[in-house]
Design an enzyme around this catalytic site. Structure first.
Site, PDB file in Angstrom:
ATOM      1  N   ASP A 122      -5.102  -1.353   1.964  1.00 12.94           N
ATOM      2  CA  ASP A 122      -4.739  -0.779   3.267  1.00 12.94           C
ATOM      3  C   ASP A 122      -5.072   0.710   3.291  1.00 12.94           C
ATOM      4  OD1 ASP A 122      -3.814  -3.172   4.197  1.00 12.94           O
ATOM      5  OD2 ASP A 122      -1.710  -2.781   3.693  1.00 12.94           O
ATOM      6  N   TYR A 172       0.090 -10.204  -0.117  1.00 14.76           N
ATOM      7  CA  TYR A 172       0.487  -9.068   0.732  1.00 14.76           C
ATOM      8  C   TYR A 172       1.720  -8.434   0.102  1.00 14.76           C
ATOM      9  CZ  TYR A 172      -2.603 -11.181   4.243  1.00 14.76           C
ATOM     10  OH  TYR A 172      -3.685 -11.692   4.920  1.00 14.76           O
ATOM     11  N   TYR A 204       0.049  -3.425  -8.897  1.00 12.48           N
ATOM     12  CA  TYR A 204       0.428  -2.456  -7.869  1.00 12.48           C
ATOM     13  C   TYR A 204       1.634  -1.645  -8.338  1.00 12.48           C
ATOM     14  CZ  TYR A 204      -2.308  -5.119  -4.429  1.00 12.48           C
ATOM     15  OH  TYR A 204      -3.302  -5.732  -3.726  1.00 12.48           O
TER      16      TYR A 204
END
Ligand SMILES: [Zn+2]
Length: 428
Positions: free
Chosen positions: A251, A390, A318
């Site tokens: 993103d 996601y 992440y």
């Protein structure tokens, strides 16, 4: 009797053919010969044989005259020397007598282009010879000939050889710098195969998109993009434009750290090819200090598919900064880590991208979560998961569209305040 000689006489009794089109029917016989040499040799042996038959009274002047007519006007002296006069000479049934001129013209034009554009490795393509191809195939079939070469293949070979001899450039099937496509109706077009460069990028800042994000008013929503950095290479290679093929995408507000993300930069229609990759890296890194590129090597087209695939399949790590509504207890962290161990997550397309993407259900695995509490309401989580998960929705649950989620397990609204990709597993 069905020798090459007899076939030649049978064919010439019925069809007028130029040397090249006759020779091409026997292209697989004899090595190191041009088809026009083959055709001329066959015609001369045929003339000798027919002369012999005539002398023995086994061939009429009329029949001889019609075969002579089908050999073409350049055989007039030879035929007239045998006493065959007043012959009406016909144009080649296959090419209409245009082939030699076509070869001459396009050899010259391509050679000029090769020299002008300083091309060192080239390829010739030929288009739109439907009628000629059709007629030569019909004749080959009619006379049961299986040694013929197509006119396209001959033109490519003969013109390629001529261009090589005149310019010193080499025909190259694997990696040509330029492909000259000869269209008999429209002329020559030049295609320059794309240059493909394998690189990684690291995104140190937020608010940087991969592709330029253009607003309705035509402005930029974010000033910087990965594409814009890469587009500087179009002028370096004197190309028309660029395309980037990345192994997935983060993103806009997510940083891409660690080893970076792989991408292939494609420069289309380049007029320059031999650029030092150190210079390429320098140009990419000059764009902004917020994007860092590492350039590896020139690659082939098949790497593009593998890069894209790896973006979908490879695992990622992440780092998420998570804000929780309730006060975080120590056993909350333990519970979270234990729960999200090899856990399957079911996600419907996040609401934030529903306008752009179809509403589908996606199942991805979280392999591992490690946490560290920073304050009463904030903790950091390292999340190792499958590509395509996601992560923001894994944290907040997206109003129930992602389950299970951090919010659900913690029993309190949770929010992903910051997200970074620390690692993309590379499979190339
Ligand atoms: Zn011909």
């Amino acid at each position: 009797m069905n020798t090459i000689l007899h076939k030649t006489i049978k064919i010439l009794s019925r069809y007028p053919l130029c040397d090249r089109c006759l020779g091409r029917l026997f292209a697989e016989l004899g090595r190191g010969l041009d088809n026009s040499e083959r055709g001329r040799s066959l015609k001369i042996v045929a003339l000798m044989h027919l002369h012999d038959l005539m002398r023995k009274g086994e061939l009429s002047i009329d029949d001889m005259s019609s075969i002579c007519g089908n050999m073409g006007p350049e055989y007039e002296p030879l035929c007239s020397a045998l006493g065959i006069k007043d012959v009406s000479y016909n144009k080649c049934h296959i090419c209409g007598g245009n082939l030699e001129e076509l070869i001459h013209r396009y050899s010259k034009e391509v050679a000029e282009l090769v020299l002008r554009e300083k091309v060192r490795r080239f390829l010739i393509g030929v288009k739109s010879l439907k009628e000629i191809s059709k007629r030569e195939r019909e004749i080959a079939e009619e006379f049961g000939i299986d040694t013929w070469e197509s006119v396209k293949s001959e033109l490519k070979r003969v013109i390629g050889k001529h261009v090589r001899d005149v310019t010193g450039a080499q025909p190259d099937f694997e990696e040509p710098e330029a492909i000259f496509i000869i269209d008999v109706d429209k002329g020559i077009t030049v295609e320059r195969p794309s240059i493909l460069i394998l690189a990684d990028y690291i995104k140190l800042g937020r608010g940087i998109s991969q592709m330029p994000w253009v607003t309705k008013e035509g402005g930029r929503k974010y000033p910087l993009s990965v594409y814009d950095a890469c587009s500087k290479l179009a002028s370096v290679y004197n190309g028309s434009d660029i395309v980037i093929h990345a192994a997935g995408r983060e993103d806009v507000d997510v940083r891409m750290l660690g080893t970076g993300r792989s991408l292939v930069i494609e420069i289309r229609q380049p007029r320059r090819r031999d650029v030092d990759l150190k210079l390429v890296e320098h140009v990419l890194n000059e764009y902004t200090k917020w994007l860092r590129f590492k350039v590896y090597t020139y690659v082939r087209r098949e790497i593009v598919r593998r890069i894209k695939e790896s973006g979908r399949t490879s695992y990622k790590i992440y780092r998420a900064l998570v804000v929780v509504s309730k006060r975080i207890e120590m056993d909350d962290m333990e519970r979270l880590e234990k729960f999200f161990h090899n856990r399957e997550i079911v996600q419907r397309t996040p609401r934030r991208i529903l306008r752009r993407k179809k509403d589908v259900v996606r199942i991805r695995k979280v392999f591992e979560v490690k946490t560290r509490k920073l304050s009463e309401h904030v903790f950091v989580a390292l999340i190792r998961c499958e590509g395509g998960l996601y992560v923001k929705e894994l944290v907040d649950g997206d109003g129930g569209r992602t389950a299970p989620s951090f919010a659900e397990v913690l029993g309190s609204p949770s929010y992903c305040a910051e997200l970074d990709v620390l690692y993309v597993h590379k499979q190339i």
